[in-house]
Design a protein around this motif. Structure first.
Motif, PDB file in Angstrom:
ATOM      1  N   ALA A 151      21.536  37.254 -18.901  1.00 20.54           N
ATOM      2  CA  ALA A 151      20.957  35.749 -19.163  1.00 20.54           C
ATOM      3  C   ALA A 151      21.477  35.095 -20.488  1.00 20.54           C
ATOM      4  CB  ALA A 151      19.417  35.637 -19.196  1.00 20.54           C
ATOM      5  N   PRO A 152      21.878  33.935 -20.494  1.00 19.07           N
ATOM      6  CA  PRO A 152      22.194  33.301 -19.406  1.00 19.07           C
ATOM      7  C   PRO A 152      23.671  33.395 -18.721  1.00 19.07           C
ATOM      8  CG  PRO A 152      22.580  32.028 -21.269  1.00 19.07           C
ATOM      9  CD  PRO A 152      22.165  33.107 -21.847  1.00 19.07           C
ATOM     10  N   SER A 153      23.940  33.765 -17.458  1.00 18.99           N
ATOM     11  CA  SER A 153      25.198  33.873 -16.927  1.00 18.99           C
ATOM     12  C   SER A 153      25.607  32.934 -15.892  1.00 18.99           C
ATOM     13  CB  SER A 153      25.351  35.477 -16.493  1.00 18.99           C
ATOM     14  OG  SER A 153      24.141  35.791 -15.635  1.00 18.99           O
ATOM     15  N   GLY A 154      24.539  32.110 -15.181  1.00 17.79           N
ATOM     16  CA  GLY A 154      24.792  31.641 -14.353  1.00 17.79           C
ATOM     17  C   GLY A 154      25.678  30.237 -14.726  1.00 17.79           C
ATOM     18  N   ARG A 155      25.288  29.627 -15.889  1.00 14.70           N
ATOM     19  CA  ARG A 155      25.866  28.509 -16.317  1.00 14.70           C
ATOM     20  C   ARG A 155      27.524  28.705 -16.445  1.00 14.70           C
ATOM     21  NH1 ARG A 155      23.348  25.315 -21.365  1.00 14.70           N
ATOM     22  NH2 ARG A 155      21.670  25.067 -19.680  1.00 14.70           N
ATOM     23  N   ALA A 156      27.670  29.674 -17.096  1.00 15.15           N
ATOM     24  CA  ALA A 156      29.130  30.019 -17.217  1.00 15.15           C
ATOM     25  C   ALA A 156      29.928  30.020 -15.862  1.00 15.15           C
ATOM     26  CB  ALA A 156      29.067  31.401 -18.301  1.00 15.15           C
ATOM     27  N   ALA A 157      29.106  30.960 -15.305  1.00 18.89           N
ATOM     28  CA  ALA A 157      30.094  31.273 -13.848  1.00 18.89           C
ATOM     29  C   ALA A 157      30.277  30.050 -13.011  1.00 18.89           C
ATOM     30  CB  ALA A 157      29.306  32.133 -13.091  1.00 18.89           C
ATOM     31  N   TRP A 158      29.305  28.939 -12.884  1.00 16.38           N
ATOM     32  CA  TRP A 158      29.438  27.782 -12.258  1.00 16.38           C
ATOM     33  C   TRP A 158      30.597  26.869 -12.955  1.00 16.38           C
ATOM     34  CZ3 TRP A 158      28.212  26.400  -7.512  1.00 16.38           C
ATOM     35  CH2 TRP A 158      27.579  27.476  -6.660  1.00 16.38           C
ATOM     36  N   GLU A 159      30.487  26.849 -14.370  1.00 12.75           N
ATOM     37  CA  GLU A 159      31.474  26.178 -15.101  1.00 12.75           C
ATOM     38  C   GLU A 159      32.843  26.588 -14.984  1.00 12.75           C
ATOM     39  OE1 GLU A 159      33.322  23.374 -17.848  1.00 12.75           O
ATOM     40  OE2 GLU A 159      31.299  23.220 -16.607  1.00 12.75           O
ATOM     41  N   SER A 160      32.861  28.050 -14.529  1.00 15.02           N
ATOM     42  CA  SER A 160      34.328  28.282 -14.251  1.00 15.02           C
ATOM     43  C   SER A 160      34.770  28.014 -13.072  1.00 15.02           C
ATOM     44  CB  SER A 160      34.378  30.025 -14.345  1.00 15.02           C
ATOM     45  OG  SER A 160      34.035  30.497 -15.586  1.00 15.02           O
ATOM     46  N   ALA A 161      33.794  27.912 -11.863  1.00 15.22           N
ATOM     47  CA  ALA A 161      33.990  27.341 -10.632  1.00 15.22           C
ATOM     48  C   ALA A 161      34.439  25.888 -10.755  1.00 15.22           C
ATOM     49  CB  ALA A 161      32.769  27.532  -9.636  1.00 15.22           C
ATOM     50  N   ARG A 162      33.867  25.176 -11.504  1.00 17.84           N
ATOM     51  CA  ARG A 162      34.252  23.752 -11.616  1.00 17.84           C
ATOM     52  C   ARG A 162      35.693  23.667 -12.071  1.00 17.84           C
ATOM     53  NH1 ARG A 162      35.160  19.831 -15.065  1.00 17.84           N
ATOM     54  NH2 ARG A 162      34.433  21.314 -16.874  1.00 17.84           N
ATOM     55  N   LEU A 163      35.972  24.413 -13.020  1.00 18.52           N
ATOM     56  CA  LEU A 163      37.186  24.569 -13.558  1.00 18.52           C
ATOM     57  C   LEU A 163      38.526  24.995 -12.723  1.00 18.52           C
ATOM     58  CD1 LEU A 163      36.438  26.029 -17.306  1.00 18.52           C
ATOM     59  CD2 LEU A 163      37.392  23.499 -16.939  1.00 18.52           C
ATOM     60  N   VAL A 164      37.984  25.966 -11.869  1.00 18.90           N
ATOM     61  CA  VAL A 164      39.117  26.414 -11.022  1.00 18.90           C
ATOM     62  C   VAL A 164      39.263  25.314  -9.902  1.00 18.90           C
ATOM     63  CG1 VAL A 164      39.357  27.947  -8.991  1.00 18.90           C
ATOM     64  CG2 VAL A 164      38.487  28.961 -11.263  1.00 18.90           C
ATOM     65  N   VAL A 165      38.249  24.687  -9.494  1.00 13.43           N
ATOM     66  CA  VAL A 165      38.533  23.711  -8.399  1.00 13.43           C
ATOM     67  C   VAL A 165      39.467  22.570  -9.098  1.00 13.43           C
ATOM     68  CG1 VAL A 165      37.278  22.057  -7.107  1.00 13.43           C
ATOM     69  CG2 VAL A 165      36.359  24.286  -7.011  1.00 13.43           C
ATOM     70  N   GLU A 166      39.096  22.032 -10.142  1.00 15.05           N
ATOM     71  CA  GLU A 166      39.693  20.706 -10.568  1.00 15.05           C
ATOM     72  C   GLU A 166      41.039  21.267 -11.134  1.00 15.05           C
ATOM     73  OE1 GLU A 166      37.148  19.349 -13.724  1.00 15.05           O
ATOM     74  OE2 GLU A 166      35.703  18.675 -12.375  1.00 15.05           O
ATOM     75  N   SER A 167      41.431  22.525 -11.309  1.00 12.07           N
ATOM     76  CA  SER A 167      42.818  22.943 -11.753  1.00 12.07           C
ATOM     77  C   SER A 167      43.753  22.690 -10.487  1.00 12.07           C
ATOM     78  CB  SER A 167      42.793  24.246 -12.325  1.00 12.07           C
ATOM     79  OG  SER A 167      42.753  25.477 -10.941  1.00 12.07           O
ATOM     80  N   GLY A 168      43.297  22.734  -9.635  1.00  8.24           N
ATOM     81  CA  GLY A 168      44.300  22.676  -8.284  1.00  8.24           C
ATOM     82  C   GLY A 168      44.810  23.969  -7.837  1.00  8.24           C
ATOM     83  N   VAL A 169      44.452  24.896  -8.754  1.00 11.67           N
ATOM     84  CA  VAL A 169      45.310  26.377  -8.326  1.00 11.67           C
ATOM     85  C   VAL A 169      44.333  26.914  -7.185  1.00 11.67           C
ATOM     86  CG1 VAL A 169      45.029  28.864  -9.206  1.00 11.67           C
ATOM     87  CG2 VAL A 169      45.452  26.892 -10.819  1.00 11.67           C
ATOM     88  N   ASP A 170      45.288  27.450  -6.375  1.00  8.84           N
ATOM     89  CA  ASP A 170      44.852  28.069  -4.940  1.00  8.84           C
ATOM     90  C   ASP A 170      43.693  29.310  -5.535  1.00  8.84           C
ATOM     91  OD1 ASP A 170      44.575  28.850  -2.218  1.00  8.84           O
ATOM     92  OD2 ASP A 170      46.282  30.273  -2.566  1.00  8.84           O
ATOM     93  N   HIS A 171      42.802  29.158  -4.594  1.00  8.47           N
ATOM     94  CA  HIS A 171      41.591  29.994  -5.089  1.00  8.47           C
ATOM     95  C   HIS A 171      40.763  30.449  -3.702  1.00  8.47           C
ATOM     96  CE1 HIS A 171      40.010  25.867  -4.818  1.00  8.47           C
ATOM     97  NE2 HIS A 171      38.840  26.499  -4.344  1.00  8.47           N
ATOM     98  N   GLU A 172      39.970  31.327  -4.276  1.00 14.04           N
ATOM     99  CA  GLU A 172      38.963  31.983  -3.024  1.00 14.04           C
ATOM    100  C   GLU A 172      37.820  32.033  -3.956  1.00 14.04           C
ATOM    101  OE1 GLU A 172      39.718  34.902   0.458  1.00 14.04           O
ATOM    102  OE2 GLU A 172      38.642  36.221  -1.247  1.00 14.04           O
ATOM    103  N   ILE A 173      36.640  31.500  -3.150  1.00 17.14           N
ATOM    104  CA  ILE A 173      35.401  31.822  -4.237  1.00 17.14           C
ATOM    105  C   ILE A 173      34.740  32.678  -3.203  1.00 17.14           C
ATOM    106  CG2 ILE A 173      33.124  31.011  -4.941  1.00 17.14           C
ATOM    107  CD1 ILE A 173      35.556  29.999  -6.160  1.00 17.14           C
ATOM    108  N   ARG A 174      34.182  34.051  -3.878  1.00 16.87           N
ATOM    109  CA  ARG A 174      33.537  35.114  -3.071  1.00 16.87           C
ATOM    110  C   ARG A 174      32.110  35.300  -3.386  1.00 16.87           C
ATOM    111  NH1 ARG A 174      38.049  38.297  -4.223  1.00 16.87           N
ATOM    112  NH2 ARG A 174      37.282  38.597  -6.155  1.00 16.87           N
ATOM    113  N   THR A 175      31.157  35.321  -2.701  1.00 11.04           N
ATOM    114  CA  THR A 175      29.882  35.954  -2.880  1.00 11.04           C
ATOM    115  C   THR A 175      29.536  37.197  -2.085  1.00 11.04           C
ATOM    116  OG1 THR A 175      29.011  33.612  -3.106  1.00 11.04           O
ATOM    117  CG2 THR A 175      27.524  35.209  -2.655  1.00 11.04           C
TER     118      THR A 175
END
Length: 236
Positions: free
Chosen positions: A144-168
């Motif tokens: 803790a805290p780890s969720g804020r960082a991970a979700w910020e990374s998700a935002r950056l990946v989406v906004e980058s336009g790089v091809d991606h896959e989000i896995r849960t």
């Protein structure tokens, strides 16, 4: 290397798979596993990769030589972990692979968004793990805290336009149906194009977690008609 050139940080390689059809969907890749991870996820099936001080299993030079020999057979390399963004040499490694004419993929949990942002312009694909909604992340990662960082990374990946896959990876010892649906709603709002649900596997995981899992599966958390159109990876 010129005598005046800055020294490169080494990429600590725990292992190497010369051919894989599962580490990047739709591509034939080699996979390099890096040593070290800041998190202790409940379902981790390769805990030997966690300690960054563990002796590497190969050198980056050896990996590059294997890639040179196989580049006519491969689409690219996936750098996995452990956690690749722990490695100061990750950006240089991505450039090395591209110099061979191969694509670069990176698997990450997103613990350091700033580090991930630095390599996004150097990669062709990202497989990003999103483990929970932010306020429940510690239940999976032990940090803790780890969720804020991970979700910020998700935002950056989406906004980058790089091809991606989000896995849960759905852990029945932690996740409820409501948890998984909440993750999906948040990812949709973020603009994620591809989300995959993975079944937690007991193979290689810690014995205490395997006992708590008690053979429960993804189907014990979600109904069959939940999240239509979202791929479910089971038994892999």
């Amino acid at each position: 290397m010129s005598p005046d050139a800055p020294a490169r940080a080494p990429l600590r390689i725990a292992g190497f798979v010369p051919f894989s059809t599962v580490d990047r969907p739709g591509r034939l890749v080699a996979t390099a596993f890096t040593q070290g991870c800041p998190w202790r996820c409940t379902y981790c099936h390769n805990p030997s990769l966690i300690d960054p001080r563990r002796r590497p299993g190969a050198t980056w030079s050896e990996v590059l030589e294997l890639l040179r020999k196989r580049r006519s057979l491969l689409d690219g390399l996936v750098i996995s972990g452990g956690e690749p963004t722990l490695q100061p040499g990750l950006a240089d490694a991505c450039r090395d692979v591209r110099d061979l004419g191969l694509e670069v993929g990176v698997h990450s949990g997103g613990p350091w968004p700033t580090r991930l942002a630095r390599v996004l312009p150097l990669v062709d694909w990202v497989g990003l793990d999103i483990k929970a909604v932010p306020d429940r992340y510690e239940l999976v990662t032990g940090a803790a805290p780890s969720g804020r960082a991970a979700w910020e990374s998700a935002r950056l990946v989406v906004e980058s336009g790089v091809d991606h896959e989000i896995r849960t990876t759905v852990d029945p010892t932690v996740h409820t149906r409501e948890d998984v649906l909440a993750i999906g709603a948040r990812l949709t709002a973020l603009g994620v194009r591809r989300w995959v649900l993975q079944e937690a596997r007991p193979d290689g995981a810690r014995a205490g977690w395997v006992r708590r899992l008690d053979r429960r599966r993804l189907s014990d958390v979600l109904r069959e008609d939940d999240l239509p159109g979202v791929e479910r990876r089971v038994g892999v």
